[in-house]
Write a protein that holds these residues in place. Structure first.
Motif, short mmCIF file in Angstrom:
data_model
loop_
_atom_site.label_atom_id
_atom_site.label_comp_id
_atom_site.label_asym_id
_atom_site.label_seq_id
_atom_site.Cartn_x
_atom_site.Cartn_y
_atom_site.Cartn_z
N ASN A 223 0.80 -1.22 0.00
CA ASN A 223 0.00 0.00 0.00
C ASN A 223 0.84 1.28 0.00
O ASN A 223 0.35 2.35 0.33
CB ASN A 223 -0.95 0.03 1.21
CG ASN A 223 -2.11 1.00 1.03
OD1 ASN A 223 -2.59 1.21 -0.09
ND2 ASN A 223 -2.53 1.64 2.10
N VAL A 224 2.11 1.18 -0.36
CA VAL A 224 2.99 2.36 -0.43
C VAL A 224 3.65 2.39 -1.81
O VAL A 224 4.23 1.40 -2.26
CB VAL A 224 4.08 2.35 0.65
CG1 VAL A 224 4.98 3.58 0.51
CG2 VAL A 224 3.45 2.31 2.04
N ARG A 276 1.60 6.53 1.10
CA ARG A 276 0.77 5.40 1.51
C ARG A 276 -0.68 5.67 1.13
O ARG A 276 -1.18 6.79 1.32
CB ARG A 276 0.90 5.19 3.01
CG ARG A 276 0.21 3.92 3.53
CD ARG A 276 0.54 3.69 4.98
NE ARG A 276 0.09 4.81 5.81
CZ ARG A 276 0.50 5.02 7.06
NH1 ARG A 276 1.40 4.23 7.59
NH2 ARG A 276 0.03 6.04 7.74
N GLY A 277 -1.36 4.68 0.61
CA GLY A 277 -2.74 4.87 0.13
C GLY A 277 -3.77 4.80 1.23
O GLY A 277 -4.49 3.80 1.34
N ASP A 278 -3.85 5.86 2.02
CA ASP A 278 -4.79 5.88 3.15
C ASP A 278 -6.12 6.55 2.82
O ASP A 278 -7.18 6.05 3.15
CB ASP A 278 -4.16 6.59 4.35
CG ASP A 278 -3.04 5.78 4.98
OD1 ASP A 278 -3.04 4.56 4.82
OD2 ASP A 278 -2.18 6.37 5.63
N ILE A 326 5.67 4.93 7.84
CA ILE A 326 5.83 5.91 6.76
C ILE A 326 6.59 7.14 7.25
O ILE A 326 7.07 7.95 6.45
CB ILE A 326 4.44 6.31 6.20
CG1 ILE A 326 4.57 7.01 4.83
CG2 ILE A 326 3.68 7.17 7.18
CD1 ILE A 326 4.96 6.10 3.71
N GLY A 327 6.75 7.28 8.57
CA GLY A 327 7.47 8.42 9.14
C GLY A 327 8.94 8.46 8.77
O GLY A 327 9.63 9.45 9.03
N ILE A 328 9.44 7.42 8.11
CA ILE A 328 10.84 7.39 7.70
C ILE A 328 11.13 8.35 6.56
O ILE A 328 12.28 8.75 6.35
CB ILE A 328 11.23 5.95 7.28
CG1 ILE A 328 12.76 5.81 7.20
CG2 ILE A 328 10.58 5.56 5.97
CD1 ILE A 328 13.22 4.40 6.89
#
Length: 428
Positions: A223-224, A276-278, A326-328
């Motif tokens: 999902n990223v 990311r596909g949120d 995803i915070g990276i």
């Protein structure tokens, strides 16, 4: 936990600023208002303060770049919401203390309904810094998000400008106020400037956004996706920055969204984003196919405070990075810059599941003895972080709010100065 000294200072400065902004208007009212209306002075002043603060809130909604580089856009957005909330409360007090009728009352009530309705909606749907504190609001937001697209939220929020114009007309209609020459000169000048600037920002400024082309889209985790854009030669950004992007020609992608920039500037003039596909916007992005057609995108100016934070400290101070999921993304460019500077970096990265991790191959083979990279599934334990802490290090955090909040508290409890810890919230 008690407010830190730094936070108290920031709150105090904002409070002083909010008090000072309406002072010129209040001073002129006190000087020019006829004595027969002095009994309504408190109500008039409350209405005036509410209007001036709504103008200020409108200006902050234009994302002033100079304020981002000074205090950070997340804090600007938070103050934008808080100022609007206090302004509307002041407006309701004004309504209770000053009575009017006819068109004067109609324009005032019309504006108050707009402000109150938009505020109630925004508290649930757009104020991430608030909803994360109140579980019931977070749950309500999640439920509503299934039915309402983000673009609708953005357009609804813009109704505030209609409310401000209604209040502008409301004041013009009050005879004993509109005859105050000095006050009206200031009132009209500031109103026209702020409303004009807002309309310029919404209607004209978008034409000056930088043009870029989506040239590559790759799935890098579940999902990223990583998107690569070819940007103009003169487009510049700092390590750790982020950017608003929008695709004007694609339905559902016309409103700008912010994403962290993964890479540093390079000779190929490529800019990378890991997304990311949120939400509805990010899920629509997954349908774009740069291999089949030329996809144009518009970029805002870059934003971000990580670079400013690092500039304010010793250039060779060691870095301890704690990232989750995803915070990276903002730390990939910060790490690349640190390697060029031969700076010592301890990089702790965790993800909820192995398949959620990003850039593991790249980070595990960093060609530098100055970088110590540690990855694990699940969050790090306190003793693991304590074992890599250094007296003179700077600490950079990013990831889920609960994680970053925990590590901020932990580091402070371990004696790390708040001035040496930085986290840029990304949920507003």
């Amino acid at each position: 936990m008690k407010l830190s000294r730094l936070l108290k200072i920031r709150v105090g400065l904002w409070g002083l600023f909010l008090v000072m902004v309406p002072l010129p208007f209040i001073s002129l009212i006190l000087l020019e208002l006829p004595s027969q209306y002095q009994h309504s002075l408190l109500g008039i002043e409350l209405g005036l303060v509410a209007y001036v603060w709504m103008l200020l809130s409108m200006y902050l909604s234009t994302r002033p770049h100079w304020l981002d580089r000074l205090i950070g856009l997340p804090e600007v957005y938070m103050m934008h919401g808080m100022i609007a909330l206090i302004a509307i409360l002041s407006a309701w007090l004004h309504k209770m203390l000053v009575h009017s009728g006819g068109l004067i009352s109609l324009t005032g009530d019309f504006a108050l309904v707009i402000f109150s309705g938009v505020l109630a909606y925004s508290i649930v749907m757009m104020a991430g810094w608030l909803t994360r504190q109140i579980p019931i609001l977070q749950k309500l937001k999640k439920e509503i998000s299934h039915y309402i697209k983000h673009e609708f939220s953005v357009w609804l929020h813009r109704l505030n400008v209609v409310g401000i114009m209604a209040i502008f007309l409301h004041v013009q209609l009050i005879g004993y106020i509109s005859r105050l020459q000095g006050f009206m000169l200031l009132f009209n000048s500031v109103s026209i400037f702020v409303i004009g600037y807002y309309l310029y920002y919404k209607l004209v400024q978008p034409y000056f956004d930088k043009h870029a082309t989506l040239i590559e889209k790759t799935t890098i985790a579940e999902n990223v996706q990583e998107l690569v854009f070819r940007v103009p030669d003169n487009y510049r950004w700092h390590p750790g920055d982020w950017v608003f992007i929008r695709f004007p020609k694609y339905r559902g992608l016309g409103e700008a969204h912010p994403f962290s920039i993964v890479n540093t500037m390079n000779d190929a003039h490529h800019l990378k984003l890991a997304i990311r596909g949120d939400g509805d916007f990010t899920k629509l992005l997954q349908r774009l196919n740069p291999a089949a057609q030329s996809i144009k995108v518009k970029l805002s100016q870059p934003f971000g405070q990580y670079h400013q934070f690092l500039r304010g400290h010793e250039p060779q101070a060691p870095l301890v990075i704690i990232a989750g999921g995803i915070g990276i993304t903002p730390f990939m460019s910060i790490l690349a810059a640190a390697i060029q500077q031969q700076r010592q970096v301890t990089f702790l990265y965790s993800s909820k599941r192995q398949q959620d991790a990003l850039y593991l191959d790249e980070l595990s083979t960093v060609p530098s003895d100055d970088v110590h990279f540690i990855y694990q599934v699940g969050r790090f334990k306190s003793n693991q972080v304590a074992s890599v802490m250094q007296h003179d290090a700077l600490y950079l955090l990013a990831g889920p709010h609960g994680m970053t909040s925990y590590w901020q508290t932990f580091l402070q409890d371990e004696g790390v100065s708040t001035a040496n810890i930085y986290y840029e919230p990304f949920d507003w």
